[in-house]
Design a protein around this motif. Structure first.
Motif, PDB file in Angstrom:
ATOM      1  N   UNK A 149      46.253  58.710  55.373  1.00 14.65           N
ATOM      2  CA  UNK A 149      45.592  57.417  55.503  1.00 14.65           C
ATOM      3  C   UNK A 149      46.533  56.399  56.137  1.00 14.65           C
ATOM      4  N   UNK A 150      47.808  56.501  55.828  1.00 20.93           N
ATOM      5  CA  UNK A 150      48.767  55.554  56.392  1.00 20.93           C
ATOM      6  C   UNK A 150      48.947  55.789  57.896  1.00 20.93           C
ATOM      7  N   UNK A 151      48.736  57.018  58.342  1.00 20.31           N
ATOM      8  CA  UNK A 151      48.844  57.302  59.772  1.00 20.31           C
ATOM      9  C   UNK A 151      47.703  56.683  60.570  1.00 20.31           C
ATOM     10  N   UNK A 152      46.589  56.426  59.908  1.00 15.62           N
ATOM     11  CA  UNK A 152      45.459  55.803  60.591  1.00 15.62           C
ATOM     12  C   UNK A 152      45.700  54.298  60.704  1.00 15.62           C
ATOM     13  N   UNK A 153      44.747  53.624  61.270  1.00 13.31           N
ATOM     14  CA  UNK A 153      44.853  52.163  61.399  1.00 13.31           C
ATOM     15  C   UNK A 153      44.016  51.449  60.337  1.00 13.31           C
ATOM     16  N   UNK A 154      43.670  52.178  59.255  1.00 17.93           N
ATOM     17  CA  UNK A 154      42.730  51.632  58.277  1.00 17.93           C
ATOM     18  C   UNK A 154      43.344  51.477  56.886  1.00 17.93           C
ATOM     19  N   UNK A 155      44.648  51.479  56.774  1.00 20.39           N
ATOM     20  CA  UNK A 155      45.280  51.412  55.462  1.00 20.39           C
ATOM     21  C   UNK A 155      44.911  50.123  54.729  1.00 20.39           C
ATOM     22  N   UNK A 156      44.807  49.014  55.454  1.00 17.33           N
ATOM     23  CA  UNK A 156      44.509  47.726  54.815  1.00 17.33           C
ATOM     24  C   UNK A 156      43.160  47.167  55.216  1.00 17.33           C
ATOM     25  N   UNK A 157      42.318  48.006  55.812  1.00 19.98           N
ATOM     26  CA  UNK A 157      40.963  47.570  56.136  1.00 19.98           C
ATOM     27  C   UNK A 157      40.078  47.650  54.897  1.00 19.98           C
ATOM     28  N   UNK A 196      46.869  57.071  68.668  1.00 14.55           N
ATOM     29  CA  UNK A 196      48.147  57.219  69.353  1.00 14.55           C
ATOM     30  C   UNK A 196      49.140  57.956  68.468  1.00 14.55           C
ATOM     31  N   UNK A 197      48.905  58.000  67.166  1.00 15.94           N
ATOM     32  CA  UNK A 197      49.753  58.747  66.247  1.00 15.94           C
ATOM     33  C   UNK A 197      49.219  60.172  66.153  1.00 15.94           C
ATOM     34  N   UNK A 198      50.016  61.178  66.447  1.00 16.15           N
ATOM     35  CA  UNK A 198      49.523  62.558  66.402  1.00 16.15           C
ATOM     36  C   UNK A 198      48.938  62.898  65.035  1.00 16.15           C
ATOM     37  N   UNK A 199      47.773  63.528  65.046  1.00 20.76           N
ATOM     38  CA  UNK A 199      47.136  63.946  63.813  1.00 20.76           C
ATOM     39  C   UNK A 199      46.335  62.868  63.118  1.00 20.76           C
ATOM     40  N   UNK A 200      46.314  61.655  63.669  1.00 22.37           N
ATOM     41  CA  UNK A 200      45.580  60.552  63.040  1.00 22.37           C
ATOM     42  C   UNK A 200      44.301  60.281  63.807  1.00 22.37           C
ATOM     43  N   UNK A 201      43.454  59.456  63.219  1.00 23.36           N
ATOM     44  CA  UNK A 201      42.180  59.134  63.851  1.00 23.36           C
ATOM     45  C   UNK A 201      41.930  57.637  63.751  1.00 23.36           C
ATOM     46  N   UNK A 202      41.298  57.094  64.804  1.00 26.64           N
ATOM     47  CA  UNK A 202      40.971  55.681  64.822  1.00 26.64           C
ATOM     48  C   UNK A 202      39.504  55.424  64.524  1.00 26.64           C
ATOM     49  N   UNK A 203      38.659  56.438  64.703  1.00 25.66           N
ATOM     50  CA  UNK A 203      37.230  56.233  64.505  1.00 25.66           C
ATOM     51  C   UNK A 203      36.914  56.091  63.028  1.00 25.66           C
ATOM     52  N   UNK A 219      48.323  44.306  46.756  1.00 24.48           N
ATOM     53  CA  UNK A 219      49.445  43.451  47.143  1.00 24.48           C
ATOM     54  C   UNK A 219      50.784  44.194  47.136  1.00 24.48           C
ATOM     55  N   UNK A 220      50.740  45.508  47.039  1.00 23.02           N
ATOM     56  CA  UNK A 220      51.958  46.300  46.870  1.00 23.02           C
ATOM     57  C   UNK A 220      52.244  47.115  48.127  1.00 23.02           C
ATOM     58  N   UNK A 221      53.479  47.032  48.604  1.00 18.15           N
ATOM     59  CA  UNK A 221      53.905  47.889  49.689  1.00 18.15           C
ATOM     60  C   UNK A 221      54.268  49.268  49.182  1.00 18.15           C
ATOM     61  N   UNK A 222      54.251  50.256  50.058  1.00 22.42           N
ATOM     62  CA  UNK A 222      54.516  51.622  49.599  1.00 22.42           C
ATOM     63  C   UNK A 222      55.253  52.428  50.658  1.00 22.42           C
ATOM     64  N   UNK A 223      55.992  53.407  50.146  1.00 20.82           N
ATOM     65  CA  UNK A 223      56.645  54.397  50.997  1.00 20.82           C
ATOM     66  C   UNK A 223      56.599  55.727  50.258  1.00 20.82           C
ATOM     67  N   UNK A 224      56.090  56.758  50.928  1.00 24.64           N
ATOM     68  CA  UNK A 224      55.975  58.092  50.328  1.00 24.64           C
ATOM     69  C   UNK A 224      57.121  58.943  50.842  1.00 24.64           C
TER      70      UNK A 224
END
Length: 545
Positions: free
Chosen positions: A172-180, A122-129, A230-235
């Motif tokens: 990677x953050x745009x995908x749904x796998x950042x914390x997988x 649902x995020x442009x340019x990202x992938x769920x697979x 355990x660390x949050x991030x913002x780029x």
């Protein structure tokens, strides 16, 4: 047929054929790295589909990481600066990892450009697979490994490497796998998540590894490996270093900065500190003393929190300096090995000059009179030329090319600025000011990847003491032997005390001593030890009137 030839490589078209090719490789780690570079170059030229390419890269990656671990072991034992041969070996390791990183990125690009709807997010340019995200995760892992390797070897990291890491982190953050937790048979971290992979080298960067010894570095790496998830991030792009209360902000390049939320990490750090420091047996904190461990943990708590302040300072005057390591050798009677347990020569032995007589002869021969050279000038005769690049209060940052002597952490270093008008007539007062010695302790050493005229360049940070420095001779009352030392003289209108820097174990608190420079003797009493460093001690000093 030579392994790695184009004929052999043409047979590598899937995971099985790649495994067979890898199993046939022979030679040492660097020969195998060279052949793997040939494999990566071949894959870059072949129009293989994305899925077989990824399967081949997965096989090659496991072998490559094992070869890198073998090749880097000798480099981890080397003290800085690295020899040209070591820099060449490091470049071969870096090149192999970079080629793997680039191939994973190309594989990801091919997959993301697929028209298959199940790969879209649902995020442009990202992938769920997962099959699409895995090449991206592997590219991020490879880039993080390369940066972490350079940091742990205390080698300067090119800002372009940080740019690549931040770009991969944003994707990677745009995908749904950042914390997988992603399956990885040779995982760098546990848990193996994209968040942990991205944060890990940044924690190492914040920890100021050029200023750490081997034991400190190993402990920092262990903590960063366990807690990076355990660390949050913002780029941020463009870089934004505005203050925020949850953790540090650091500018990684001219295009990217990162803000971290380290609240959970700091909680773990505090719990571990309390646990270690309350362990009365001391087994869990070896090889650190309790004070060393407390100091290191307090330093990490500052560097990994919102209290972190980037290294500042202003550019130093673009000028050369004279640089020398260790204590002077002008007045002392030590042997070449530095033995401080000498006894006076037997009376009446012909030609035996020692103590006051020997010093007087040498001092006059070197020109101790009004028209002779000063002791500071004589001491710096054997110095080297280096470039002064930055100053931050009493912290001097200097770049040097000579490989020997090594700039060891904690060792003494003396700096004398080269007069800008050297060779021109100047007043006595100006000459004295220009040739004032600055004595300090080496607090950080960092290898630079650039080379000038084939010379290895490295950066040395020196924390200078507060006062002007003079080489002197020092002897205990009743002795005839002088030993070399540094006198740190109190400045006018300053509350800083006199102090004396000498070789460790040579002097002791309460000792009455005689100080000798090129023109006079002075009596003094040694006070408490103010500083301890590599092979030296600094004492308070009370000069007698």
């Amino acid at each position: 047929m030579t392994l790695g030839s184009s004929t052999d490589l043409s047979r590598v078209r899937d995971a099985q054929s790649c495994r067979q090719w890898l199993d046939k490789m022979a030679g040492g780690p660097f020969e195998r790295l060279e052949r793997m570079q040939a494999l990566f170059a071949h894959l870059g030229r072949q129009p293989l589909p994305a899925d077989p390419t990824f399967e081949i890269l997965e096989q090659a990656r496991m072998t490559l990481l094992a070869e890198v671990a073998s090749a880097v072991k000798p480099l981890q034992q080397m003290s800085l600066p690295l020899q040209p041969s070591h820099l060449s070996a490091l470049e071969q390791i870096r090149k192999a990892l970079d080629m793997l990183h680039q191939l994973y990125r190309r594989c990801y690009t091919r997959m993301i450009e697929s028209e298959a709807l199940d790969t879209r997010s649902v995020i442009p340019g990202a992938a769920n697979a997962l099959r699409v995200v895995m090449p991206l995760a592997r590219a991020l892992d490879t880039q993080a490994r390369m940066i972490a390797l350079l940091l742990k070897l205390r080698v300067e990291v090119d800002p372009l490497y940080w740019d690549a890491l931040c770009l991969l982190g944003r994707y990677m953050r745009q995908s749904t796998f950042l914390d997988e937790v992603l399956i990885d048979p040779v995982g760098l971290l546990k848990p193996c998540t994209a968040r942990a992979t991205f944060v890990y080298p940044i924690l190492l960067r914040l920890a100021n590894l050029p200023a750490r010894n081997t034991n400190q570095l190993l402990l920092i790496d262990k903590l960063a490996t366990r807690w990076s998830a355990r660390v949050g991030l913002r780029i941020d792009t463009p870089p934004d270093l505005s203050s925020q209360p949850h953790g540090p902000s650091i500018e990684l390049s001219s295009d990217y900065s990162v803000r971290l939320d380290t609240v959970r990490l700091l909680k773990s750090l505090n719990e571990r500190k309390v646990d270690w420091l309350s362990d009365v047996s001391g087994k869990r904190i070896a090889p650190f003393t309790r004070d060393e461990l407390a100091s290191l943990m307090a330093d990490l708590e500052r560097l990994w929190s919102a209290d972190f302040k980037p290294q500042g300072g202003s550019p130093a005057p673009q000028r050369l300096v004279r640089l020398r390591f260790g204590l002077p050798r002008l007045y002392g009677q030590e042997t070449a090995s530095g033995d401080a347990t000498l006894t006076p020569p037997a009376p009446g032995v012909p030609g035996a000059y020692a103590g006051w007589e020997g010093n007087t002869v040498v001092r006059k021969a070197l020109g101790g009179g009004q028209h002779g050279r000063s002791a500071s000038d004589l001491f710096m005769t054997e110095s080297e030329s280096a470039q002064w690049v930055r100053v931050d209060g009493r912290l001097l940052v200097i770049e040097r090319h000579l490989v020997t002597p090594s700039a060891l952490l904690g060792s003494l270093a003396t700096v004398m600025p080269v007069p800008e008008n050297e060779g021109n007539p100047v007043s006595t007062e100006t000459a004295a000011r220009e040739q004032a010695l600055m004595l300090g302790q080496v607090v950080a050493v960092e290898q630079l990847t650039s080379q000038t005229k084939g010379l290895s360049t490295h950066r040395v940070s020196i924390q200078t003491f507060e006062t002007p420095t003079f080489p002197v001779g020092v002897r205990e009352e009743g002795s005839i032997l002088f030993y070399d030392a540094f006198l740190l003289d109190r400045q006018p209108l300053s509350k800083v005390r006199h102090s004396l820097v000498a070789r460790r174990g040579l002097l002791r608190t309460g000792m009455e001593v005689t100080l000798r420079d090129h023109s006079a003797d002075r009596q003094a009493v040694l006070g408490e030890v103010m500083d301890n460093g590599r092979m030296f001690e600094r004492f308070e000093l009370q000069l007698k009137s």
